[in-house]
Design a protein around this motif. Structure first.
Motif, PDB file in Angstrom:
ATOM      1  N   LEU A  24       0.822  -1.211   0.000  1.00  0.00           N
ATOM      2  CA  LEU A  24       0.000   0.000   0.000  1.00  0.00           C
ATOM      3  C   LEU A  24       0.855   1.260   0.000  1.00  0.00           C
ATOM      4  N   LYS A  25       2.101   1.135   0.375  1.00  0.00           N
ATOM      5  CA  LYS A  25       3.015   2.270   0.302  1.00  0.00           C
ATOM      6  C   LYS A  25       3.177   2.724  -1.152  1.00  0.00           C
ATOM      7  N   GLU A  26       3.030   1.787  -2.076  1.00  0.00           N
ATOM      8  CA  GLU A  26       3.122   2.080  -3.512  1.00  0.00           C
ATOM      9  C   GLU A  26       1.885   2.809  -4.030  1.00  0.00           C
ATOM     10  N   GLY A  27       0.774   2.700  -3.292  1.00  0.00           N
ATOM     11  CA  GLY A  27      -0.466   3.361  -3.696  1.00  0.00           C
ATOM     12  C   GLY A  27      -1.668   2.506  -3.345  1.00  0.00           C
ATOM     13  N   PRO A  28      -2.872   3.093  -3.448  1.00  0.00           N
ATOM     14  CA  PRO A  28      -4.111   2.372  -3.115  1.00  0.00           C
ATOM     15  C   PRO A  28      -4.290   1.128  -3.980  1.00  0.00           C
ATOM     16  N   LYS A  29      -4.902   0.094  -3.377  1.00  0.00           N
ATOM     17  CA  LYS A  29      -5.138  -1.159  -4.078  1.00  0.00           C
ATOM     18  C   LYS A  29      -6.432  -1.790  -3.594  1.00  0.00           C
ATOM     19  N   THR A  30      -7.021  -2.610  -4.447  1.00  0.00           N
ATOM     20  CA  THR A  30      -8.183  -3.401  -4.034  1.00  0.00           C
ATOM     21  C   THR A  30      -7.682  -4.634  -3.292  1.00  0.00           C
ATOM     22  N   ALA A  31      -8.590  -5.315  -2.598  1.00  0.00           N
ATOM     23  CA  ALA A  31      -8.230  -6.553  -1.901  1.00  0.00           C
ATOM     24  C   ALA A  31      -7.721  -7.584  -2.904  1.00  0.00           C
ATOM     25  N   GLY A  32      -8.326  -7.637  -4.079  1.00  0.00           N
ATOM     26  CA  GLY A  32      -7.893  -8.571  -5.114  1.00  0.00           C
ATOM     27  C   GLY A  32      -6.474  -8.294  -5.585  1.00  0.00           C
ATOM     28  N   GLU A  33      -6.146  -7.026  -5.755  1.00  0.00           N
ATOM     29  CA  GLU A  33      -4.790  -6.658  -6.160  1.00  0.00           C
ATOM     30  C   GLU A  33      -3.784  -7.039  -5.079  1.00  0.00           C
ATOM     31  N   ILE A  34      -4.166  -6.837  -3.839  1.00  0.00           N
ATOM     32  CA  ILE A  34      -3.289  -7.205  -2.715  1.00  0.00           C
ATOM     33  C   ILE A  34      -3.120  -8.721  -2.673  1.00  0.00           C
ATOM     34  N   ALA A  35      -4.216  -9.443  -2.850  1.00  0.00           N
ATOM     35  CA  ALA A  35      -4.199 -10.906  -2.741  1.00  0.00           C
ATOM     36  C   ALA A  35      -3.295 -11.562  -3.778  1.00  0.00           C
ATOM     37  N   THR A  36      -3.100 -10.925  -4.920  1.00  0.00           N
ATOM     38  CA  THR A  36      -2.249 -11.532  -5.962  1.00  0.00           C
ATOM     39  C   THR A  36      -0.800 -11.679  -5.518  1.00  0.00           C
ATOM     40  N   HIS A  37      -0.410 -10.988  -4.469  1.00  0.00           N
ATOM     41  CA  HIS A  37       0.961 -11.041  -3.980  1.00  0.00           C
ATOM     42  C   HIS A  37       1.173 -12.133  -2.924  1.00  0.00           C
ATOM     43  N   PHE A  38       0.120 -12.896  -2.632  1.00  0.00           N
ATOM     44  CA  PHE A  38       0.184 -13.904  -1.577  1.00  0.00           C
ATOM     45  C   PHE A  38      -0.384 -15.232  -2.057  1.00  0.00           C
ATOM     46  N   SER A  39       0.014 -16.290  -1.378  1.00  0.00           N
ATOM     47  CA  SER A  39      -0.562 -17.602  -1.669  1.00  0.00           C
ATOM     48  C   SER A  39      -1.788 -17.879  -0.798  1.00  0.00           C
ATOM     49  N   HIS A  40      -2.101 -16.951   0.114  1.00  0.00           N
ATOM     50  CA  HIS A  40      -3.251 -17.106   1.011  1.00  0.00           C
ATOM     51  C   HIS A  40      -4.562 -16.985   0.225  1.00  0.00           C
TER      52      HIS A  40
END
Length: 93
Positions: free
Chosen positions: A21-37
């Motif tokens: 989020l330091k890079e800028g606003p994101k949706t939960a889906g955009e955040i989730a793409t960075h994790f295997s969770h």
């Protein structure tokens, strides 16, 4: 100091979300793409961050946009530095 901030920052997944989020606003889906969770796990992490006021959310149509609450993060970092940042007297033994 909000004790929820310590709980939120204690988890490596939540720290990674803060970095994203330091890079800028994101949706939960955009955040989730960075994790295997799974998506619900990311949502729970986002709720912990929201409860600590480290993250704010805003509905935009069918999406929720998450952004970093830099004021709370800066206050927390200042508090840590004040207490654990050292005295600045590294020459003392």
């Amino acid at each position: 100091m909000n004790e929820n901030v310590f709980k939120a920052m204690a988890d490596p997944t939540r720290r990674k979300i803060i970095e994203l989020l330091k890079e800028g606003p994101k949706t939960a889906g955009e955040i989730a793409t960075h994790f295997s969770h799974a998506q619900p796990t990311i949502s729970r992490h986002l709720n912990v961050l929201k409860n600590a006021n480290l993250v704010a959310d805003q509905r935009n149509g069918t999406y929720i946009i998450y952004r970093l609450n830099t004021t709370v993060l800066q206050d927390w970092l200042a508090w840590l530095l004040e207490r654990f940042g050292g005295s600045g007297n590294d020459d003392e033994e």
